[in-house]
Design an enzyme around this catalytic site. Sequence first.
Site, PDB file in Angstrom:
ATOM      1  N   HIS A 142      -8.314   0.790  -8.310  1.00  0.00           N
ATOM      2  CA  HIS A 142      -9.003   0.477  -6.763  1.00  0.00           C
ATOM      3  C   HIS A 142     -10.315  -0.405  -7.064  1.00  0.00           C
ATOM      4  O   HIS A 142     -10.717  -1.129  -6.309  1.00  0.00           O
ATOM      5  CB  HIS A 142      -9.213   1.587  -6.130  1.00  0.00           C
ATOM      6  CG  HIS A 142      -8.737   1.299  -4.432  1.00  0.00           C
ATOM      7  ND1 HIS A 142      -7.401   1.023  -3.944  1.00  0.00           N
ATOM      8  CD2 HIS A 142      -9.801   1.475  -3.435  1.00  0.00           C
ATOM      9  CE1 HIS A 142      -7.594   0.864  -2.873  1.00  0.00           C
ATOM     10  NE2 HIS A 142      -8.938   1.033  -2.555  1.00  0.00           N
ATOM     11  N   HIS A 144      -5.089  -5.597   4.852  1.00  0.00           N
ATOM     12  CA  HIS A 144      -6.030  -4.542   5.648  1.00  0.00           C
ATOM     13  C   HIS A 144      -5.474  -5.196   7.202  1.00  0.00           C
ATOM     14  O   HIS A 144      -5.331  -6.095   7.549  1.00  0.00           O
ATOM     15  CB  HIS A 144      -7.575  -4.761   5.861  1.00  0.00           C
ATOM     16  CG  HIS A 144      -7.916  -4.228   4.539  1.00  0.00           C
ATOM     17  ND1 HIS A 144      -9.319  -4.835   3.896  1.00  0.00           N
ATOM     18  CD2 HIS A 144      -7.704  -3.550   3.677  1.00  0.00           C
ATOM     19  CE1 HIS A 144      -9.704  -4.225   3.086  1.00  0.00           C
ATOM     20  NE2 HIS A 144      -8.667  -3.397   2.612  1.00  0.00           N
TER      21      HIS A 144
END
Length: 292
Positions: free
Chosen positions: A238, A264
Site C-alpha cells: 500500500h 476510488h
Amino acid sequence: MIEEFLNYLQFELRRSPLTVKSYSEDLNAFEVFFKDSNDQLTWESVDSDVIRNWMESMMDKGNNATSVNRRLSALRSLYRFALSRGVVSQDPARRIEGPKKAKPLPQFLKENEMDRLLDDAEWGTSYKEVRARTIIMTFYETGMRLAELIGLDDSAVDYVNHQLKVTGKGSKQRIIPFGAELEENLKRFSVQRDREVLREDEALFVTDKGRRMTREQVRAEVKQHLARVCTLKKLSPHVLRHTFATSMLNHGAGIESVKRLLGHESVSTTEIYTHTTFEQLKRVYHEAHPRA
C-alpha cells in the site's frame, strides 16, 4: 449535580472506579472553566457557546481531537442525566459536534528512493528476484491494490494497448495503462516464469511451485526489498500505491485522473494525496525562502 451524576454512574450503571474518576475530572474541569469566564453562570444557564469556547480553549492548549471529544462525551452524558431528572430544562451539549480527528497522511517513498531501488540496486537473475522486482514495479507504475495484483491472470495484460484490466473492490473492473518499461519487465518475467515454473493456473504472479501468490508472500517480498532503500516503519504494497499517487500529482496529473486510476469511489478519498504534496511544497518553501 456532578456528585449526583457520579453516584449514578458508580452505583446504578456499575461503571469502574477509573471511569468515574475520569468523568469527575472532565466535568469539574468544565465547571471551573465556565465559572472562571463568568461567575454568574450555572449548569442551568450554560449555553452552547460556552461549551464551544471550552472546546476551543482545550484545542488551543494542545489537546487533540480525541481528548476533546472524550470530554465532550462526558458533558453530554451529564446533561442527558440532568435533563431526565428535571435538574435542567435544556441540554446545551446536544447539538454540538466535536472536532474531527485529523487523518494521518499516507506514507510514501521518495522518487529518488524508488530510482535507487529499481535502477541502482543490485538484483539477481533468479526467478524469485526477477519476480520481486517486477511486482514492485507493477505496484509503483499502476497504483493497484494488493488484492488486485494477486488476482491478475495473464489474460489481464494487454501488451498491444499497454493496459491492465484489474478487479477492484466490489468486483468492479477498471483499466490501468502502463508504459514501455513495465511492458519489457512483464515480458521478461513471464518468459522466465514459463521456462522455470509449472503453473497450476493462469495467475500472472506465482510461487516457484506454480501456485498463485498469497497476500502474505507478496507483503513479505515487498517489505524485504523496500527496506533496502527506505527506513519507513511501514513497508507494504500500500505504501507503493501511495507513492504512485503522490508521484502522479507531483508531476501534474489531475486529481480526477488519479482517482480513476486508483479506483476510488469518491474524489474526497483521493484528496488526502493533495495534502501530502502540499506538505512537500511547504517543506521546500521553508528550506528555500530566505525569510521563511
